[in-house]
Design a protein around this motif. Structure first.
Motif, mmCIF file in Angstrom:
data_model
loop_
_atom_site.group_PDB
_atom_site.id
_atom_site.type_symbol
_atom_site.label_atom_id
_atom_site.label_comp_id
_atom_site.label_asym_id
_atom_site.label_seq_id
_atom_site.Cartn_x
_atom_site.Cartn_y
_atom_site.Cartn_z
ATOM 1 N N ALA A 79 0.836 -1.312 -0.048
ATOM 2 C CA ALA A 79 -0.034 0.130 0.020
ATOM 3 C C ALA A 79 0.829 1.224 0.077
ATOM 4 C CB ALA A 79 -0.838 0.029 1.228
ATOM 5 N N THR A 80 0.550 2.292 -0.823
ATOM 6 C CA THR A 80 1.327 3.440 -0.897
ATOM 7 C C THR A 80 0.476 4.560 -0.941
ATOM 8 O OG1 THR A 80 1.454 3.337 -3.329
ATOM 9 C CG2 THR A 80 3.106 2.198 -2.001
ATOM 10 N N SER A 81 1.083 5.828 -0.965
ATOM 11 C CA SER A 81 0.465 7.332 -1.231
ATOM 12 C C SER A 81 -0.927 7.308 -1.095
ATOM 13 C CB SER A 81 1.097 7.843 -2.358
ATOM 14 O OG SER A 81 0.718 6.791 -3.352
ATOM 15 N N PRO A 82 -1.522 7.689 0.313
ATOM 16 C CA PRO A 82 -2.822 7.975 0.293
ATOM 17 C C PRO A 82 -3.414 9.242 -0.231
ATOM 18 C CG PRO A 82 -1.801 8.334 2.328
ATOM 19 C CD PRO A 82 -0.705 7.916 1.447
ATOM 20 N N THR A 83 -3.908 9.190 -1.691
ATOM 21 C CA THR A 83 -4.685 10.278 -2.178
ATOM 22 C C THR A 83 -6.079 9.753 -2.429
ATOM 23 O OG1 THR A 83 -3.876 9.924 -4.361
ATOM 24 C CG2 THR A 83 -2.586 10.889 -2.847
ATOM 25 N N SER A 84 -6.918 10.688 -2.969
ATOM 26 C CA SER A 84 -8.124 10.546 -3.272
ATOM 27 C C SER A 84 -8.431 9.323 -4.422
ATOM 28 C CB SER A 84 -8.930 11.809 -3.756
ATOM 29 O OG SER A 84 -8.435 12.270 -4.841
ATOM 30 N N ASP A 85 -7.525 9.261 -5.394
ATOM 31 C CA ASP A 85 -7.707 8.107 -6.628
ATOM 32 C C ASP A 85 -7.290 6.952 -5.765
ATOM 33 O OD1 ASP A 85 -8.417 7.402 -8.683
ATOM 34 O OD2 ASP A 85 -6.908 8.142 -9.787
ATOM 35 N N GLN A 86 -8.084 5.734 -5.696
ATOM 36 C CA GLN A 86 -7.805 4.649 -5.300
ATOM 37 C C GLN A 86 -7.472 3.616 -6.609
ATOM 38 O OE1 GLN A 86 -7.936 3.901 -1.797
ATOM 39 N NE2 GLN A 86 -7.893 6.123 -1.645
ATOM 40 N N LEU A 87 -6.446 3.161 -6.541
ATOM 41 C CA LEU A 87 -5.780 2.338 -7.772
ATOM 42 C C LEU A 87 -5.574 0.723 -7.251
ATOM 43 C CD1 LEU A 87 -3.600 4.428 -9.973
ATOM 44 C CD2 LEU A 87 -5.970 4.169 -10.114
ATOM 45 N N LEU A 88 -5.964 -0.129 -7.976
ATOM 46 C CA LEU A 88 -5.453 -1.510 -7.717
ATOM 47 C C LEU A 88 -4.548 -1.833 -8.979
ATOM 48 C CD1 LEU A 88 -5.592 -4.344 -6.235
ATOM 49 C CD2 LEU A 88 -7.296 -4.964 -7.816
ATOM 50 N N VAL A 89 -3.376 -1.950 -8.508
ATOM 51 C CA VAL A 89 -2.289 -2.057 -9.379
ATOM 52 C C VAL A 89 -1.993 -3.574 -9.647
ATOM 53 C CG1 VAL A 89 -0.009 -1.511 -10.502
ATOM 54 C CG2 VAL A 89 -1.322 0.142 -9.178
ATOM 55 N N ILE A 90 -2.151 -4.170 -10.720
ATOM 56 C CA ILE A 90 -1.684 -5.581 -10.713
ATOM 57 C C ILE A 90 -0.625 -5.669 -11.911
ATOM 58 C CG2 ILE A 90 -2.650 -7.924 -11.340
ATOM 59 C CD1 ILE A 90 -5.550 -6.670 -10.960
ATOM 60 N N ILE A 91 0.344 -6.205 -11.355
ATOM 61 C CA ILE A 91 1.610 -6.334 -12.303
ATOM 62 C C ILE A 91 1.732 -7.687 -12.860
ATOM 63 C CG2 ILE A 91 4.109 -6.096 -12.555
ATOM 64 C CD1 ILE A 91 4.007 -4.469 -9.954
ATOM 65 N N ASP A 92 1.362 -7.914 -14.010
ATOM 66 C CA ASP A 92 1.571 -9.316 -14.707
ATOM 67 C C ASP A 92 2.809 -10.043 -14.464
ATOM 68 O OD1 ASP A 92 0.153 -11.246 -16.397
ATOM 69 O OD2 ASP A 92 1.862 -10.856 -17.607
ATOM 70 N N PRO A 93 2.879 -11.432 -14.350
ATOM 71 C CA PRO A 93 4.313 -11.932 -14.100
ATOM 72 C C PRO A 93 5.086 -11.764 -15.356
ATOM 73 C CG PRO A 93 2.480 -13.370 -13.334
ATOM 74 C CD PRO A 93 1.574 -12.148 -13.938
ATOM 75 N N VAL A 94 4.326 -11.969 -16.728
ATOM 76 C CA VAL A 94 5.338 -11.839 -17.782
ATOM 77 C C VAL A 94 6.133 -10.499 -17.902
ATOM 78 C CG1 VAL A 94 5.393 -11.796 -20.294
ATOM 79 C CG2 VAL A 94 3.904 -13.556 -18.993
ATOM 80 N N ALA A 95 5.438 -9.374 -17.430
ATOM 81 C CA ALA A 95 5.950 -7.918 -17.278
ATOM 82 C C ALA A 95 7.217 -7.976 -16.378
ATOM 83 C CB ALA A 95 4.935 -6.974 -16.862
ATOM 84 N N ARG A 96 6.874 -8.727 -15.275
ATOM 85 C CA ARG A 96 8.278 -8.656 -14.321
ATOM 86 C C ARG A 96 9.555 -9.337 -14.938
ATOM 87 N NH1 ARG A 96 4.019 -10.390 -10.616
ATOM 88 N NH2 ARG A 96 5.115 -12.529 -10.181
ATOM 89 N N ARG A 97 9.057 -10.557 -15.377
ATOM 90 C CA ARG A 97 10.163 -11.153 -16.219
ATOM 91 C C ARG A 97 10.997 -10.500 -17.255
ATOM 92 N NH1 ARG A 97 6.679 -15.714 -15.602
ATOM 93 N NH2 ARG A 97 6.223 -15.626 -17.945
ATOM 94 N N THR A 98 9.953 -9.833 -18.036
ATOM 95 C CA THR A 98 10.454 -9.223 -19.336
ATOM 96 C C THR A 98 11.212 -7.745 -19.247
ATOM 97 O OG1 THR A 98 8.454 -10.127 -20.492
ATOM 98 C CG2 THR A 98 9.558 -8.358 -21.427
ATOM 99 N N ASP A 99 10.610 -6.953 -18.356
ATOM 100 C CA ASP A 99 11.331 -5.564 -18.299
ATOM 101 C C ASP A 99 10.951 -5.139 -16.743
ATOM 102 O OD1 ASP A 99 11.935 -2.930 -18.663
ATOM 103 O OD2 ASP A 99 11.055 -2.555 -20.396
ATOM 104 N N GLY A 100 11.793 -5.587 -15.918
ATOM 105 C CA GLY A 100 11.498 -5.202 -14.458
ATOM 106 C C GLY A 100 11.750 -3.704 -14.388
ATOM 107 N N GLU A 101 12.659 -2.818 -15.033
ATOM 108 C CA GLU A 101 12.871 -1.628 -14.905
ATOM 109 C C GLU A 101 11.684 -0.911 -15.138
ATOM 110 O OE1 GLU A 101 14.922 1.875 -14.192
ATOM 111 O OE2 GLU A 101 15.058 -0.002 -13.541
ATOM 112 N N SER A 102 11.045 -1.125 -16.303
ATOM 113 C CA SER A 102 9.646 -0.407 -16.616
ATOM 114 C C SER A 102 8.906 -0.758 -15.718
ATOM 115 C CB SER A 102 9.225 -0.990 -18.174
ATOM 116 O OG SER A 102 10.201 -0.336 -19.098
ATOM 117 N N VAL A 103 8.448 -1.787 -15.359
ATOM 118 C CA VAL A 103 7.471 -2.040 -14.115
ATOM 119 C C VAL A 103 7.854 -1.312 -12.865
ATOM 120 C CG1 VAL A 103 6.760 -3.752 -12.341
ATOM 121 C CG2 VAL A 103 7.003 -4.458 -14.852
ATOM 122 N N ARG A 104 9.331 -0.790 -12.545
ATOM 123 C CA ARG A 104 9.533 -0.235 -11.405
ATOM 124 C C ARG A 104 9.007 1.215 -11.625
ATOM 125 N NH1 ARG A 104 12.923 3.224 -10.086
ATOM 126 N NH2 ARG A 104 13.949 3.133 -12.001
#
Length: 282
Positions: A5-30
């Protein structure tokens, strides 16, 4: 699966990071995670596979889902919400990361990770049409019969060209060897009956080289059929309609980022404005 959980502001987001994205390009994910967390209240989830991905999405509550992944992750998300009959009330956001990005680009999602993340925070919802078939499958962009080779990329919208970008090429070359769909016979002429809103556009007595179907953005689908040419190039047959049925010999088709079939008959119907995607404001 990890949640942060991070930065409490008015906009509530559920960020789902796909496993393929993590394996493919961890820097862009970060980078995407940092930009999103700086501008909204984010719950970041790292599912280990499709089943956990589905569970996280189902438990999203009031948070707006943001997928960090490629075309396959986007299609999976839309398909899950469609099967849950929650697509109409949902707005999705995408930060494209991964080897298959042609569909995302065609839909108007920025290729740049920072620009895409900012569009999630500052963009506007656009309602888009959807093709739903008689097995409850979904098509976001275009479908092709016979399926185009993998080298030609995923399906795109009816009015967009087949798009490639340097970024997707670099990511593809850097990625681990992707999982490929079952082998598909080399494309060749087929004998198919194609009906549009119940009217036969072409019948089994005329072999066809290619068929394409895609939403046109106005609640209908654009259909193009290229008959087999034995001499001079045959004039393509074009039509518009809300229901398209293809039947005949076993056939496969490519839709979005995957190949389906073989089937002997399949019907697609257009659902106007069926799903919402956050895109940069105009």
């Amino acid at each position: 699966m990890t949640e942060v959980a991070t930065s409490p502001t008015s906009d509530q987001l559920l960020v789902i990071i796909d496993p393929v994205a993590r394996r493919t390009d961890g820097e862009s994910v970060r980078i995407a995670k940092d930009v999103l967390s700086a501008g909204a209240s984010t719950k970041v989830c790292l599912p280990d596979g499709p089943e956990e991905f589905a569970r996280i999405l189902a438990r999203r509550g009031s948070r707006r889902p943001v997928v960090i992944g490629d075309d396959r992750a986007l299609v999976r998300t839309v398909a899950l919400l469609h099967r849950q009959r929650e697509l109409a009330g949902s707005v999705l956001s995408l930060v494209p990361v991964g080897p298959a990005l042609a569909l995302a680009t065609a839909l108007g999602v920025p290729v740049s990770t920072v620009s895409a993340a900012r569009a999630v925070l500052e963009g506007a919802e656009r309602r888009l049409d959807l093709l739903v078939d008689d097995s409850d499958g979904v098509v976001l962009g275009a479908l092709r019969i016979p399926p185009v080779p993998l080298s030609e990329g995923g399906a795109v919208s009816a009015r967009a060209p087949w798009l490639r970008t340097c970024q997707s090429l670099v990511r593809t070359l850097a990625a681990a060897r992707p999982v490929r769909p079952p082998s598909v016979p080399a494309p060749g002429p087929a004998r198919l009956r194609i009906e549009v809103d119940g009217v036969t556009l072409i019948d089994l007595d005329q072999p066809v080289e290619a068929v394409s179907v895609a939403p046109d953005g106005s609640g209908a689908a654009e259909i193009e059929v290229r008959p087999l040419s034995l001499g001079a190039e045959a004039t393509p047959l074009r039509a518009e309609g809300r229901t398209v049925t293809v039947s005949g010999a076993d056939f496969r088709y490519r839709s979005d980022a995957g190949v389906s079939g073989p089937v002997r008959t399949r019907t697609w119907r257009v659902r106007e404005g069926a799903w919402g995607l956050t895109l940069p404001g105009r």
